[in-house]
Design an enzyme around this catalytic site. Structure first.
Site, PDB file in Angstrom:
ATOM      1  N   CYS A  27       0.846  -1.199   0.000  1.00  0.00           N
ATOM      2  CA  CYS A  27       0.000   0.000   0.000  1.00  0.00           C
ATOM      3  C   CYS A  27       0.885   1.255   0.000  1.00  0.00           C
ATOM      4  O   CYS A  27       1.515   1.538  -1.003  1.00  0.00           O
ATOM      5  CB  CYS A  27      -0.991  -0.036   1.162  1.00  0.00           C
ATOM      6  SG  CYS A  27      -2.355   1.130   0.973  1.00  0.00           S
ATOM      7  N   HIS A  44      -3.501  -5.323   0.828  1.00  0.00           N
ATOM      8  CA  HIS A  44      -2.926  -5.778   2.095  1.00  0.00           C
ATOM      9  C   HIS A  44      -2.962  -7.302   2.164  1.00  0.00           C
ATOM     10  O   HIS A  44      -3.978  -7.884   2.551  1.00  0.00           O
ATOM     11  CB  HIS A  44      -3.681  -5.162   3.275  1.00  0.00           C
ATOM     12  CG  HIS A  44      -3.412  -3.712   3.439  1.00  0.00           C
ATOM     13  ND1 HIS A  44      -2.358  -3.236   4.183  1.00  0.00           N
ATOM     14  CD2 HIS A  44      -4.031  -2.627   2.917  1.00  0.00           C
ATOM     15  CE1 HIS A  44      -2.350  -1.920   4.131  1.00  0.00           C
ATOM     16  NE2 HIS A  44      -3.345  -1.523   3.364  1.00  0.00           N
ATOM     17  N   GLU A  63      -1.638  -9.144   4.297  1.00  0.00           N
ATOM     18  CA  GLU A  63      -1.555  -9.595   5.683  1.00  0.00           C
ATOM     19  C   GLU A  63      -2.904  -9.737   6.375  1.00  0.00           C
ATOM     20  O   GLU A  63      -2.979 -10.287   7.476  1.00  0.00           O
ATOM     21  CB  GLU A  63      -0.650  -8.654   6.487  1.00  0.00           C
ATOM     22  CG  GLU A  63      -1.230  -7.282   6.765  1.00  0.00           C
ATOM     23  CD  GLU A  63      -1.054  -6.257   5.658  1.00  0.00           C
ATOM     24  OE1 GLU A  63      -1.254  -5.065   5.924  1.00  0.00           O
ATOM     25  OE2 GLU A  63      -0.719  -6.642   4.509  1.00  0.00           O
TER      26      GLU A  63
END
Length: 185
Positions: free
Chosen positions: A73, A161, A163
């Site tokens: 990002c 993202h 994660e």
């Protein structure tokens, strides 16, 4: 064991990046973005997301370490801005579930996700023009450049993202980055 340092740019998910790397067997530690790169000894670097590109600290200096770097990002936007690309406001805005189409099945970071994958991404700001040497490796209906790579220099970025639990196959992205770091040794 492979060691990857996560550079904290103030993002709300930074702690999850370190955890995701731990979960796939990577030795990891998180450092503030004010830590000079010469104080780092690692096989790779993740530049985390965050709220503001003007608060990037030393993040741009990590691009000269001659080790692989993954920007997530804001981290991707920092890579673009530091190397001559452009970053601008996205038309779409905040966080959303997005279907990303993979442009390059041979890309070592995102190619294995082809032909498409669902991700969680923010598009308040985004890369609007690639730096020299980079290729667009993924796109979506809301963002022309969802991922970019300069495999020759070991520099990669994703707008989304990997994660967070909302992203499908996020662990695969981190596994691919670990493989890039291991092959760079």
């Amino acid at each position: 064991m492979t060691e990857i340092v996560v550079v904290d740019n103030g993002g709300q998910f930074t702690h999850l990046e370190g955890r995701a790397l731990d979960d796939i067997g990577v030795e990891t530690r998180t450092v503030e973005n004010t830590m000079p790169p010469e104080d780092i000894d690692a096989d790779g670097v993740v530049l985390s997301g965050g709220p503001a590109i003007d608060e990037r600290g030393c993040s741009g200096e990590y691009l000269d370490m001659d080790i692989p770097v993954l920007g997530i990002c804001l981290g991707m936007q920092i890579i673009a801005a530091e190397l001559g690309g452009t970053v601008g406001a996205g038309e779409y805005g905040g966080y959303a579930d997005v279907v990303v189409e993979i442009d390059d099945e041979t890309d070592p970071l995102v190619g294995s996700l082809a032909p498409e994958t669902r991700v969680w991404a923010s598009h308040a700001d985004q890369v609007t023009a690639l730096p020299d040497g980079f290729a667009r490796t993924a796109t979506s209906d809301v963002c022309e450049i969802e991922a970019m790579s300069d495999a020759e220099r070991g520099l990669y970025g994703v707008q989304w993202h990997p994660e967070v639990a909302h992203t499908e196959r996020g662990e695969e992205v981190f596994g691919n980055f670990r493989a890039i770091c291991e092959n760079d040794e």
